[in-house]
Design a protein around this motif. Structure first.
Motif, PDB file in Angstrom:
ATOM      1  N   GLU A 157      36.387 -97.463  66.188  1.00 47.91           N
ATOM      2  CA  GLU A 157      37.614 -97.497  65.369  1.00 47.91           C
ATOM      3  C   GLU A 157      38.748 -98.153  66.160  1.00 47.91           C
ATOM      4  O   GLU A 157      39.544 -98.924  65.622  1.00 47.91           O
ATOM      5  N   TRP A 158      38.801 -97.825  67.454  1.00 43.72           N
ATOM      6  CA  TRP A 158      39.835 -98.450  68.301  1.00 43.72           C
ATOM      7  C   TRP A 158      39.607 -99.964  68.356  1.00 43.72           C
ATOM      8  O   TRP A 158      40.548-100.738  68.195  1.00 43.72           O
ATOM      9  N   PHE A 161      49.400-103.272  61.902  1.00 43.30           N
ATOM     10  CA  PHE A 161      49.448-103.783  63.279  1.00 43.30           C
ATOM     11  C   PHE A 161      48.053-103.857  63.884  1.00 43.30           C
ATOM     12  O   PHE A 161      47.207-102.985  63.648  1.00 43.30           O
ATOM     13  N   LYS A 162      47.852-104.904  64.696  1.00 41.32           N
ATOM     14  CA  LYS A 162      46.672-104.958  65.573  1.00 41.32           C
ATOM     15  C   LYS A 162      47.149-105.355  66.975  1.00 41.32           C
ATOM     16  O   LYS A 162      48.158-106.049  67.117  1.00 41.32           O
ATOM     17  N   LEU A 163      46.386-104.919  67.967  1.00 40.61           N
ATOM     18  CA  LEU A 163      46.748-105.239  69.345  1.00 40.61           C
ATOM     19  C   LEU A 163      46.256-106.645  69.679  1.00 40.61           C
ATOM     20  O   LEU A 163      45.056-106.933  69.582  1.00 40.61           O
ATOM     21  N   ALA A 164      47.203-107.523  70.084  1.00 40.64           N
ATOM     22  CA  ALA A 164      46.845-108.918  70.368  1.00 40.64           C
ATOM     23  C   ALA A 164      46.853-109.221  71.858  1.00 40.64           C
ATOM     24  O   ALA A 164      46.236-110.200  72.306  1.00 40.64           O
ATOM     25  N   PHE A 218      51.655 -96.809  65.889  1.00 38.88           N
ATOM     26  CA  PHE A 218      50.427 -97.540  66.252  1.00 38.88           C
ATOM     27  C   PHE A 218      49.926 -97.092  67.628  1.00 38.88           C
ATOM     28  O   PHE A 218      48.740 -96.814  67.821  1.00 38.88           O
ATOM     29  N   LEU A 219      50.847 -96.983  68.577  1.00 35.59           N
ATOM     30  CA  LEU A 219      50.446 -96.595  69.942  1.00 35.59           C
ATOM     31  C   LEU A 219      49.894 -95.166  69.966  1.00 35.59           C
ATOM     32  O   LEU A 219      48.907 -94.885  70.654  1.00 35.59           O
ATOM     33  N   LEU A 240      41.323 -93.077  71.181  1.00 39.03           N
ATOM     34  CA  LEU A 240      40.666 -93.122  72.491  1.00 39.03           C
ATOM     35  C   LEU A 240      40.426 -91.709  73.033  1.00 39.03           C
ATOM     36  O   LEU A 240      39.364 -91.420  73.585  1.00 39.03           O
ATOM     37  N   ASP A 241      41.437 -90.821  72.873  1.00 36.70           N
ATOM     38  CA  ASP A 241      41.249 -89.436  73.342  1.00 36.70           C
ATOM     39  C   ASP A 241      40.088 -88.767  72.612  1.00 36.70           C
ATOM     40  O   ASP A 241      39.388 -87.932  73.172  1.00 36.70           O
TER      41      ASP A 241
END
Lengths: 171, 457
Positions: free
Chosen positions: A33-34, A148-151, A18-19, A26-27
């Motif tokens: 999408e991010w 996964f999502k970033l919380a 995920f990371l 981002l790159d």
């Protein structure tokens, strides 16, 4: 340190995936999408760091931030960065995010808390000297039906004075 | 560079006569509204600026709310020089040179903190938080001749505060701060008498590849760049109501104000504006502590911005960080610190009404940061549009061709910007103030006079 089981290694590999994937987005400036990989209740903070005496542990401010974001403000930022008149990123900076030292802190089934180190190489135009940003991130990844999502993200910079012209990139 | 080995040590690598040449050329075209671009990136000019400007005039140090308790301190710079801004045990504010009287080491090594004493790590000389020398190890054995009261930390000769804003001047003969601020006091009184404001937390600090004068000339009144330079933020819906076109405003560009320059977006409406502060916050303002004229200007204020010479700018705006959220009023003070020719460090403070709720102050901070900071939706594009000014300014071509930047807007036969006879504040106000360069040119007039030593203060 606790013994590293197969399950631990598998979990870490899943989190790393995920990371790495979000770093690649981002790159490659795929900002919407991010943004799709954030939970709607995300908190995202980059506290200001100051040089303090060793005896004083409070290097990171709890009142002042380089970024203090939620889902809506991150949407504003990512959409703005995609605008044809976003001069700070046009021509865009070239970034390469190096994500490493991934450490799982806690896994309660619904969410995984982890730490990782991030080094961002950034160059713009015909610069030959890159700007280097170094930091630790403390992230919470939530399991959702879409993966996964970033919380939650806390970015702890290794800088007091930001050594780059603008933070018109996501950390 | 390296072939110049015959320079005297005091001017190593720099050439003051070159500065006289540049100033001479500048003097010839300044009133025509043309400024040599070279002054934005020239080693000789830069070194002389540090002495003639930052070593002379009143320079902003910090706000009293940053060091509220006795013993509180922050490290600050004047030009590139290191000082400690400290609230002494006796209640006074001091600006102390951060260098031990014995052998010069820094006596303060943290950016901020609270202390009764600063102790030099080299030999242990100790000073109290007013700068007095209170301890010399083995004094009786080796320094029995030393009069301790003559060896306190060096202080900047002049330190004065105006409405909580602390300034210092290295020139012992500088005029009183209030006199130096001149017409700017009218505006500072309007802000700080009306609203008790405090700095929230720690300032943003970041490094930018531009001369300190580039943002300074901009904040002196470049309202012309907003539709082009800030289109991305305006499109995102996070700007002020005047920037997004939500509300119509009249822009006054204030020139002729003792070297300080201002821009006021005034909204004519029955509904008071007060920079976007909501009624429950406005209710707490000290409405009787300003004049009727100041109060009327404040009531109609959308965005106001300006620069106090040399390098303290501010912007007070009602804005948001997300179009879905309510607008709040946020006040940003920023200091453009010289860090070499064509280089600066930006220091940015967010201020909020002291008596507002914790939640409101947090919103003020968030909106300030979201628009003006290293990540600011407006600020990043300011820096983005200035790319390359330093390269052009430092070029051989610019020197050889005497390349100049233009401040001639509004000098045609039928300018949109006209002097507003009904302006109630100090200086000369131009209506349609985005269409004049007079307020920006005033910055360079003041810079030129100070550099040419025609005016020492």
């Amino acid at each position: 340190m606790s013994s590293d089981t197969v399950a631990d290694r598998e979990l870490r590999a899943k989190c790393e995936e995920f990371l790495f994937h979000t770093a690649e987005l981002l790159d490659n400036r795929k900002l919407s999408e991010w943004h799709n990989l954030l939970t709607e209740d995300i908190t995202y903070r980059v506290p200001i760091r100051t040089t303090r005496e060793r005896a004083n542990q409070a290097e990171f401010s709890d009142q002042s931030f380089h970024m203090k974001e939620d889902w809506g403000t991150l949407k504003v930022r990512t959409e703005r960065m995609n605008n044809d008149f976003a001069w700070s990123e046009d021509p865009p900076s070239r970034t390469r995010r190096h994500v490493n030292n991934v450490r799982i802190i806690e896994n309660d089934g619904a969410e995984v808390e982890l730490k990782n180190n991030l080094l961002i190489f950034r160059q713009q135009g015909d610069e030959t000297e890159p700007d280097i940003l170094s930091m630790e991130r403390q992230d919470t990844l939530r399991r959702t039906e879409e993966g996964f999502k970033l919380a939650d993200r806390r970015v702890y910079l290794d800088h007091t004075i930001i050594p780059t012209n603008t933070l018109s990139i996501i950390l | 560079m390296s072939h110049q080995t015959d320079q005297s040590p005091s001017t190593a690598g720099t050439d003051p006569s070159r500065v006289q040449q540049v100033l001479g050329a500048m003097g010839e075209t300044l009133e025509d509204g043309e400024v040599p671009i070279e002054i934005l990136n020239n080693e000789d000019v830069y070194q002389e600026e540090l002495k003639r400007i930052f070593g002379q005039v009143w320079v902003y140090i910090g706000h009293e709310s940053e060091v509220p308790e006795p013993g509180d301190y922050r490290q600050r710079t004047i030009g590139e020089d290191p000082f400690i801004f400290v609230h002494g045990e006796d209640g006074d504010h001091y600006v102390l040179f951060n260098s031990c009287r014995h052998r010069g080491a820094n006596v303060c090594r943290a950016e901020k903190g609270n202390t009764t004493h600063f102790r030099c790590p080299y030999h242990g000389w100790t000073y109290d938080n007013t700068g007095e020398l209170t301890g010399v190890p083995q004094k009786a054995a080796g320094f029995d001749h030393l009069e301790a009261d003559e060896y306190g930390l060096h202080e900047v000769p002049r330190v004065e505060a105006y409405n909580g804003l602390v300034f210092a001047s290295m020139n012992a003969d500088a005029p009183p701060l209030e006199e130096y601020l001149g017409g700017a006091t009218w505006f500072l009184d309007m802000y700080f008498n009306l609203i008790d404001m405090e700095v929230i937390g720690d300032p943003h600090r970041w490094e930018v590849e531009n001369d300190w004068k580039t943002p300074t000339e901009n904040f002196s009144g470049d309202n012309y760049h907003i539709p082009m330079g800030h289109k991305s933020a305006i499109d995102a819906g996070v700007g002020s109501d005047t920037a997004t076109g939500e509300k119509e405003s009249e822009l006054y560009g204030i020139a002729d104000c003792d070297g300080h320059s201002f821009s006021f977006y005034q909204i004519e409406s029955d509904e008071p504006t007060y920079w976007g502060h909501p009624p429950e916050v406005v209710e707490e303002f000290n409405h009787n502590d300003v004049t009727d004229n100041q109060h009327e200007v404040a009531r109609k204020s959308g965005v106001t911005l300006g620069n106090i010479f040399p390098n303290l700018s501010f912007i007070f705006l009602g804005g948001r960080d997300d179009p879905e959220k309510e607008s709040v009023g946020t006040f940003l003070l920023r200091k453009w610190e010289p860090r070499g020719p064509g280089k600066m460090e930006v220091v940015n403070w967010v201020l909020a009404p002291k008596d507002a709720s914790k939640e409101y102050k947090e919103r003020v901070y968030e909106v300030g940061m979201a628009n003006f900071s290293p990540s600011g939706n407006f600020e990043v594009d300011d820096v983005g549009i200035w790319y390359g000014i330093d390269d052009a300014a430092g070029s051989v071509f610019a020197q050889k061709q005497n390349v100049r930047t233009l401040f001639t807007m509004g000098r045609g036969e039928n300018p949109d910007a006209t002097v507003a006879q009904d302006w109630v504040g100090p200086g000369t106000a131009y209506r349609n103030g985005g269409m004049t360069d007079e307020n920006q040119l005033d910055f360079y007039r003041k810079w030129y006079k100070t550099m040419a030593n025609e005016e020492v203060n």
